[in-house]
Enzyme design. Structure first.
Site, short mmCIF file in Angstrom:
data_model
loop_
_atom_site.label_atom_id
_atom_site.label_comp_id
_atom_site.label_asym_id
_atom_site.label_seq_id
_atom_site.Cartn_x
_atom_site.Cartn_y
_atom_site.Cartn_z
N HIS A 50 0.92 -1.06 0.03
CA HIS A 50 -0.01 -0.05 -0.12
C HIS A 50 0.92 1.48 -0.01
O HIS A 50 1.92 1.27 0.51
CB HIS A 50 -0.93 0.03 1.17
CG HIS A 50 -1.96 -1.07 1.27
ND1 HIS A 50 -2.23 -1.99 2.37
CD2 HIS A 50 -2.55 -1.57 0.23
CE1 HIS A 50 -3.06 -2.82 2.02
NE2 HIS A 50 -3.44 -2.72 0.71
N ASP A 53 2.80 1.90 3.08
CA ASP A 53 3.40 0.81 3.70
C ASP A 53 4.94 1.37 3.28
O ASP A 53 5.91 1.25 4.11
CB ASP A 53 3.29 -0.35 3.07
CG ASP A 53 2.10 -0.93 3.63
OD1 ASP A 53 1.58 -0.82 4.66
OD2 ASP A 53 1.51 -1.73 2.78
C1 GLO Z 1 -9.48 -7.12 0.34
C2 GLO Z 1 -8.41 -7.04 -0.63
C3 GLO Z 1 -7.04 -6.34 -0.40
C4 GLO Z 1 -6.40 -5.98 -1.47
C5 GLO Z 1 -5.11 -5.00 -1.03
C6 GLO Z 1 -4.28 -4.56 -2.21
O1 GLO Z 1 -10.27 -7.63 0.46
O2 GLO Z 1 -8.31 -8.31 -1.29
O3 GLO Z 1 -6.36 -7.14 0.52
O4 GLO Z 1 -5.88 -6.85 -2.12
O5 GLO Z 1 -5.69 -4.14 -0.29
O6 GLO Z 1 -4.87 -3.48 -2.97
#
Ligand code: GLO
Ligand code: MG
Length: 344
Positions: A50, A53
């Site tokens: 993210h 992060d």
């Molecule tokens: C939630 C999503 C989340 C995304 C992550 C990447 O249901 O799967 O985990 O994959 O935030 O954008």
């Protein structure tokens, strides 16, 4: 690197404190720097980010600070021999995104979302990846009358176009999900994601990321969702996991619910040489009951399951499958697959 040349990734959220809507964390937080070391030790190749992060408290930082911190993160990745698979703007936690991001009714909130996503594109560039994942968490409604769904769809397209225009190298992979946190999400399936991408100013730079559990929550088969995107060269990443029926998004270890269903995901990925296309992301969470020192097994087990299934996929007699298809003997085909999975 494994002998099949697949590359594996996960995100920092996949090492998790175990909080759920009904109870607090049950495991201590693991620092991001430590998660990188765990990722490396477990035999993974890349981290999924993210935006914050890489650059914590992103909203309070200048462009210069963002660049410095992202470049420092890149140096850390280099030290460990890791890469960044993608950067995703976190558009679902800030107070400005309570009612959605690109589709918020408040124009100031929509402007915030675009600016934030542009910062995520900058961070991706500093981390040396041109892939942005858009998980459109709050782009939808709790009640249908709350937003104009036609206008919202156009707003999503305008946001994608703004990002494509902002960075001419950027590729955007939309991660569809039918619900959670919203009741009704605007981009529930890969069909919706790719249809939107085809309307974009540069359709070649919009593709998809398919998560197994999200397809199941939409009542669809993940392997067929993946096939749909693969047919058009649009499957740019995957979030493999498993899901026990139409419940909350479980992010179970890959294969732990329906081995046949995940076998077919591996089969379609392997038959289409996915190792040459993208990384195998594992969006899995440890069970809440798992003690802290044992809370990475969901990741290593999922990776092992994937590689074991590659072996099984490749051991199946494809000539035999062709014969059985020609004879329309799908009962025998069923047994061929079942016996492969049972190790007979
Ligand atoms: C939630 C999503 C989340 C995304 C992550 C990447 O249901 O799967 O985990 O994959 O935030 O954008
Ligand atoms: Mg996901």
């Amino acid at each position: 690197m494994n002998k099949y040349n697949y590359k594996f990734s996960f995100g920092p959220w996949n090492i998790h404190e175990g909080a759920d809507p009904f109870g607090p964390p049950v495991r201590p937080s693991v620092a991001f720097a430590e998660k990188l070391v765990i990722l490396k030790d477990l035999g993974f190749d890349a981290m999924q980010f993210h935006d914050d992060d890489a650059v914590p408290d992103l909203d309070t930082k200048s462009a210069r600070e963002i660049r410095q911190q992202a470049e420092a993160m890149k140096a850390r990745l280099d030290d460990l021999g890791l890469t960044a698979e993608f950067v995703a703007p976190r558009l679902w936690e800030h107070p400005m995104t309570i009612d959605g991001a690109f589709t918020a009714n408040d124009p100031a909130a929509r402007a915030y979302a675009i600016e934030r996503a542009k910062k995520a594109a900058d961070i991706a560039r500093y981390l040396d990846t041109n892939l942005m994942v858009l998980w459109l968490a709050r782009e939808g409604t709790y009640l249908r009358e709350a937003k104009d769904a036609v206008r919202a769809t156009q707003q999503l397209l305008e946001a994608v176009d703004a990002l494509l225009d902002y960075d001419p190298d950027l590729r955007i992979a939309i991660e569809p999900k039918p619900n959670e946190p919203m009741d009704l999400a605007y981009i529930p399936t890969i069909g919706h994601a790719l249809a939107l991408g085809m309307q974009a100013s540069d359709p070649a730079r919009v593709g998809g990321l398919i998560e197994s559990a999200h397809a199941v929550l939409a009542g669809l088969d993940p392997a067929d969702e993946m096939s749909f995107a693969l047919a058009f060269g649009k499957l740019w990443s995957v979030h493999l996991n498993d899901q026990n029926g139409l419940k909350f998004d479980q992010d179970r270890s890959f294969g732990s619910v329906d081995l046949r269903r995940v076998f077919n995901q591996v089969r379609v990925l392997d038959e289409n040489k996915f190792w040459e296309i993208g990384m195998v992301g594992l969006d899995v969470k440890a069970l809440r009951t798992q003690p802290p020192e044992l809370a990475t097994k969901h990741l290593s087990n999922s990776l092992r399951t994937f590689l074991r299934l590659v072996e099984i996929v490749r051991s199946v007699d494809n000539q035999k499958i062709e014969e059985l298809r020609a004879a329309r003997d799908y009962e025998e085909l069923d047994w061929l697959i079942m016996s492969s999975l049972m190790g007979a």
